[in-house]
Design an enzyme around this catalytic site. Sequence first.
Site, PDB file in Angstrom:
ATOM      1  N   ASP A   8       0.660  -1.273   0.028  1.00 27.77           N
ATOM      2  CA  ASP A   8       0.037  -0.080  -0.017  1.00 27.77           C
ATOM      3  C   ASP A   8       0.856   1.149   0.011  1.00 27.77           C
ATOM      4  OD1 ASP A   8      -1.864  -2.138   0.211  1.00 27.77           O
ATOM      5  OD2 ASP A   8      -2.898  -1.434   2.048  1.00 27.77           O
ATOM      6  N   LYS A 108      -7.060  -5.134  -3.183  1.00 25.23           N
ATOM      7  CA  LYS A 108      -7.627  -5.725  -1.962  1.00 25.23           C
ATOM      8  C   LYS A 108      -8.817  -4.563  -1.229  1.00 25.23           C
ATOM      9  CE  LYS A 108      -4.113  -4.337   1.072  1.00 25.23           C
ATOM     10  NZ  LYS A 108      -4.856  -3.266   2.127  1.00 25.23           N
ATOM     11  N   CYS A 153      -1.963  -2.768   7.480  1.00 29.33           N
ATOM     12  CA  CYS A 153      -1.739  -3.713   6.587  1.00 29.33           C
ATOM     13  C   CYS A 153      -0.491  -4.489   6.457  1.00 29.33           C
ATOM     14  CB  CYS A 153      -1.973  -2.765   5.284  1.00 29.33           C
ATOM     15  SG  CYS A 153      -3.626  -2.290   5.188  1.00 29.33           S
TER      16      CYS A 153
END
Length: 208
Positions: A8, A108, A153
Amino acid sequence: MKALLLVDIQNGFCPGGNLPVPDGDKIVPIANALIDNGGYDLIVASQDWHPADHGSFASRHPGKKPFEMGELSGKPQVLWPDHCVQETADADFHPDLNVQAFDYVQQKGENAAVDSYSAFRDNDHLATTGLGEYLQRQGVTDLDVCGLATDYCVSFSVLDAMEMLPSVKVRFIEDASRGIDPEGIRNAISLMRAKGAGIVNSTDILSD
Ligand code: VGL
Ligand code: ZN
């Protein structure tokens, strides 16, 4: 087969983004150095990729503010500012990140009814993303993980990698990651270490 998973590294998690992680952009040159000189056979990235009505957004919960606790599908959920909405600049990778080097991108967080911190599966563990199967098909034996945010994450991805790919050696690259909350970062690193992840810095990797 050594793989690097970049979690990310998106505008939304960098200064100026909708859910900025302090100094999130500082990891970009480190990530690029790891891509070029880390000795990896495979470069994989995850991308938080939410529909505009994602249930983790505080804006979907009347009376709630970002960073408060709420509920999503009956489970406790941190409520976030709207972030990384599909097809917006907030969801794009940081402009300086060497995306040309990516072999595979795992999106995701597309299901509005459940959050997906991990790049491997949703938080309720009911649906997998396909990343685990991909890494297995590629014959990955070693997986290094870094990115944003350490306490969400990144650590969730490290823990799932160890659980779902038990034969893979998993390491967390600390200086190539940043987190949201200092105590959350410390707890996440302790947990990753306790579960058997290696904790390294980019300098260990780049000098090998
Ligand atoms: C993340 C909160 C919400 C992350 C994603 O990338 O760590 N955190 N969505
Ligand atoms: Zn998100």
